[in-house]
Design a protein around this motif. Structure first.
Motif, PDB file in Angstrom:
ATOM      1  N   LEU A  31      30.997  59.865 -54.808  1.00  0.00           N
ATOM      2  CA  LEU A  31      29.942  60.745 -55.310  1.00  0.00           C
ATOM      3  C   LEU A  31      29.337  60.209 -56.605  1.00  0.00           C
ATOM      4  O   LEU A  31      28.111  60.175 -56.757  1.00  0.00           O
ATOM      5  N   LEU A  32      30.177  59.744 -57.527  1.00  0.00           N
ATOM      6  CA  LEU A  32      29.685  59.181 -58.782  1.00  0.00           C
ATOM      7  C   LEU A  32      28.841  57.932 -58.538  1.00  0.00           C
ATOM      8  O   LEU A  32      27.814  57.725 -59.179  1.00  0.00           O
ATOM      9  N   TYR A  33      29.277  57.082 -57.613  1.00  0.00           N
ATOM     10  CA  TYR A  33      28.539  55.856 -57.306  1.00  0.00           C
ATOM     11  C   TYR A  33      27.170  56.182 -56.713  1.00  0.00           C
ATOM     12  O   TYR A  33      26.164  55.583 -57.089  1.00  0.00           O
ATOM     13  N   ILE A  34      27.111  57.130 -55.796  1.00  0.00           N
ATOM     14  CA  ILE A  34      25.839  57.509 -55.172  1.00  0.00           C
ATOM     15  C   ILE A  34      24.892  58.109 -56.208  1.00  0.00           C
ATOM     16  O   ILE A  34      23.700  57.790 -56.223  1.00  0.00           O
ATOM     17  N   ILE A  35      25.407  58.952 -57.083  1.00  0.00           N
ATOM     18  CA  ILE A  35      24.569  59.538 -58.134  1.00  0.00           C
ATOM     19  C   ILE A  35      24.041  58.442 -59.059  1.00  0.00           C
ATOM     20  O   ILE A  35      22.854  58.433 -59.414  1.00  0.00           O
ATOM     21  N   ALA A  36      24.914  57.502 -59.447  1.00  0.00           N
ATOM     22  CA  ALA A  36      24.482  56.407 -60.311  1.00  0.00           C
ATOM     23  C   ALA A  36      23.434  55.546 -59.614  1.00  0.00           C
ATOM     24  O   ALA A  36      22.453  55.114 -60.237  1.00  0.00           O
ATOM     25  N   TRP A  37      23.592  55.288 -58.328  1.00  0.00           N
ATOM     26  CA  TRP A  37      22.622  54.496 -57.574  1.00  0.00           C
ATOM     27  C   TRP A  37      21.260  55.196 -57.538  1.00  0.00           C
ATOM     28  O   TRP A  37      20.221  54.550 -57.650  1.00  0.00           O
ATOM     29  N   LEU A  38      21.270  56.521 -57.383  1.00  0.00           N
ATOM     30  CA  LEU A  38      20.017  57.258 -57.328  1.00  0.00           C
ATOM     31  C   LEU A  38      19.315  57.313 -58.676  1.00  0.00           C
ATOM     32  O   LEU A  38      18.087  57.271 -58.744  1.00  0.00           O
ATOM     33  N   VAL A  39      20.072  57.405 -59.752  1.00  0.00           N
ATOM     34  CA  VAL A  39      19.502  57.637 -61.075  1.00  0.00           C
ATOM     35  C   VAL A  39      19.167  56.340 -61.813  1.00  0.00           C
ATOM     36  O   VAL A  39      18.173  56.280 -62.543  1.00  0.00           O
ATOM     37  N   MET A  40      19.962  55.300 -61.629  1.00  0.00           N
ATOM     38  CA  MET A  40      19.765  54.050 -62.377  1.00  0.00           C
ATOM     39  C   MET A  40      18.680  53.197 -61.731  1.00  0.00           C
ATOM     40  O   MET A  40      18.787  52.851 -60.557  1.00  0.00           O
ATOM     41  N   PRO A  41      17.644  52.829 -62.484  1.00  0.00           N
ATOM     42  CA  PRO A  41      16.655  51.902 -61.928  1.00  0.00           C
ATOM     43  C   PRO A  41      17.218  50.486 -61.878  1.00  0.00           C
ATOM     44  O   PRO A  41      18.130  50.142 -62.631  1.00  0.00           O
ATOM     45  N   GLU A  42      16.685  49.676 -60.979  1.00  0.00           N
ATOM     46  CA  GLU A  42      17.122  48.291 -60.866  1.00  0.00           C
ATOM     47  C   GLU A  42      16.459  47.463 -61.964  1.00  0.00           C
ATOM     48  O   GLU A  42      15.399  47.821 -62.469  1.00  0.00           O
ATOM     49  N   GLN A  43      17.089  46.359 -62.347  1.00  0.00           N
ATOM     50  CA  GLN A  43      16.499  45.475 -63.348  1.00  0.00           C
ATOM     51  C   GLN A  43      15.134  45.023 -62.879  1.00  0.00           C
ATOM     52  O   GLN A  43      14.968  44.573 -61.751  1.00  0.00           O
ATOM     53  N   GLY A  44      14.148  45.171 -63.729  1.00  0.00           N
ATOM     54  CA  GLY A  44      12.792  44.766 -63.403  1.00  0.00           C
ATOM     55  C   GLY A  44      11.967  45.835 -62.715  1.00  0.00           C
ATOM     56  O   GLY A  44      10.764  45.683 -62.555  1.00  0.00           O
ATOM     57  N   ALA A  45      12.587  46.920 -62.296  1.00  0.00           N
ATOM     58  CA  ALA A  45      11.860  48.006 -61.631  1.00  0.00           C
ATOM     59  C   ALA A  45      11.431  49.042 -62.662  1.00  0.00           C
ATOM     60  O   ALA A  45      12.041  49.194 -63.715  1.00  0.00           O
ATOM     61  N   GLU A  46      10.372  49.744 -62.350  1.00  0.00           N
ATOM     62  CA  GLU A  46       9.860  50.754 -63.265  1.00  0.00           C
ATOM     63  C   GLU A  46      10.599  52.072 -63.153  1.00  0.00           C
ATOM     64  O   GLU A  46      10.734  52.793 -64.130  1.00  0.00           O
ATOM     65  N   GLY A  47      11.069  52.407 -61.963  1.00  0.00           N
ATOM     66  CA  GLY A  47      11.709  53.700 -61.772  1.00  0.00           C
ATOM     67  C   GLY A  47      12.913  53.602 -60.859  1.00  0.00           C
ATOM     68  O   GLY A  47      13.171  52.581 -60.228  1.00  0.00           O
ATOM     69  N   SER A  48      13.631  54.688 -60.778  1.00  0.00           N
ATOM     70  CA  SER A  48      14.835  54.736 -59.959  1.00  0.00           C
ATOM     71  C   SER A  48      14.502  55.160 -58.528  1.00  0.00           C
ATOM     72  O   SER A  48      13.375  55.539 -58.210  1.00  0.00           O
ATOM     73  N   VAL A  49      15.492  55.106 -57.676  1.00  0.00           N
ATOM     74  CA  VAL A  49      15.337  55.526 -56.286  1.00  0.00           C
ATOM     75  C   VAL A  49      15.005  57.016 -56.231  1.00  0.00           C
ATOM     76  O   VAL A  49      14.146  57.449 -55.451  1.00  0.00           O
ATOM     77  N   LEU A  50      15.646  57.806 -57.080  1.00  0.00           N
ATOM     78  CA  LEU A  50      15.395  59.247 -57.119  1.00  0.00           C
ATOM     79  C   LEU A  50      13.949  59.547 -57.520  1.00  0.00           C
ATOM     80  O   LEU A  50      13.309  60.418 -56.936  1.00  0.00           O
ATOM     81  N   GLU A  51      13.424  58.804 -58.505  1.00  0.00           N
ATOM     82  CA  GLU A  51      12.024  58.989 -58.891  1.00  0.00           C
ATOM     83  C   GLU A  51      11.089  58.657 -57.725  1.00  0.00           C
ATOM     84  O   GLU A  51      10.092  59.341 -57.512  1.00  0.00           O
ATOM     85  N   HIS A  52      11.422  57.624 -56.980  1.00  0.00           N
ATOM     86  CA  HIS A  52      10.621  57.235 -55.816  1.00  0.00           C
ATOM     87  C   HIS A  52      10.631  58.338 -54.754  1.00  0.00           C
ATOM     88  O   HIS A  52       9.588  58.682 -54.197  1.00  0.00           O
ATOM     89  N   ILE A  53      11.799  58.904 -54.511  1.00  0.00           N
ATOM     90  CA  ILE A  53      11.913  59.986 -53.517  1.00  0.00           C
ATOM     91  C   ILE A  53      11.104  61.203 -53.958  1.00  0.00           C
ATOM     92  O   ILE A  53      10.383  61.807 -53.158  1.00  0.00           O
TER      93      ILE A  53
END
Length: 86
Positions: A53-75
């Motif tokens: 659960l912690l890993y999935i939340i971190a994946w959704l919230v943390m943007p990738e290096q060089g990206a403007e936004g996170s996966v959650l922002e995209h959704i």
């Protein structure tokens, strides 16, 4: 001088990744080896499954290096009908 110089930001790593780069990004941000962060997630996984659960939340919230936004922002932007460049 640039006011952002010397400031770290928490981002998923492109270099130290096994799955999504979450542990590598946390390791770079904190200044520890990414394997220690992976070990911590593994311990949380064994102690009740909260590591997943912690890993999935971190994946959704943390943007990738060089990206403007996170996966959650995209959704959220797609849900609102706005253009998102992920």
């Amino acid at each position: 001088m640039n006011e952002n110089m010397g400031k770290k930001s928490l981002r998923r790593s492109k270099n130290q990744r096994i799955l999504a780069g979450v542990c590598g990004g946390i390791g770079e941000f904190v200044g520890v080896d990414a394997n220690l962060v992976r070990l911590a997630f593994g311990i949380f996984l064994l102690l009740g499954g909260s590591g997943i659960l912690l890993y999935i939340i971190a994946w959704l919230v943390m943007p990738e290096q060089g990206a403007e936004g996170s996966v959650l922002e995209h959704i959220i932007r797609n849900f609102q009908g706005k253009q998102s460049n992920l």
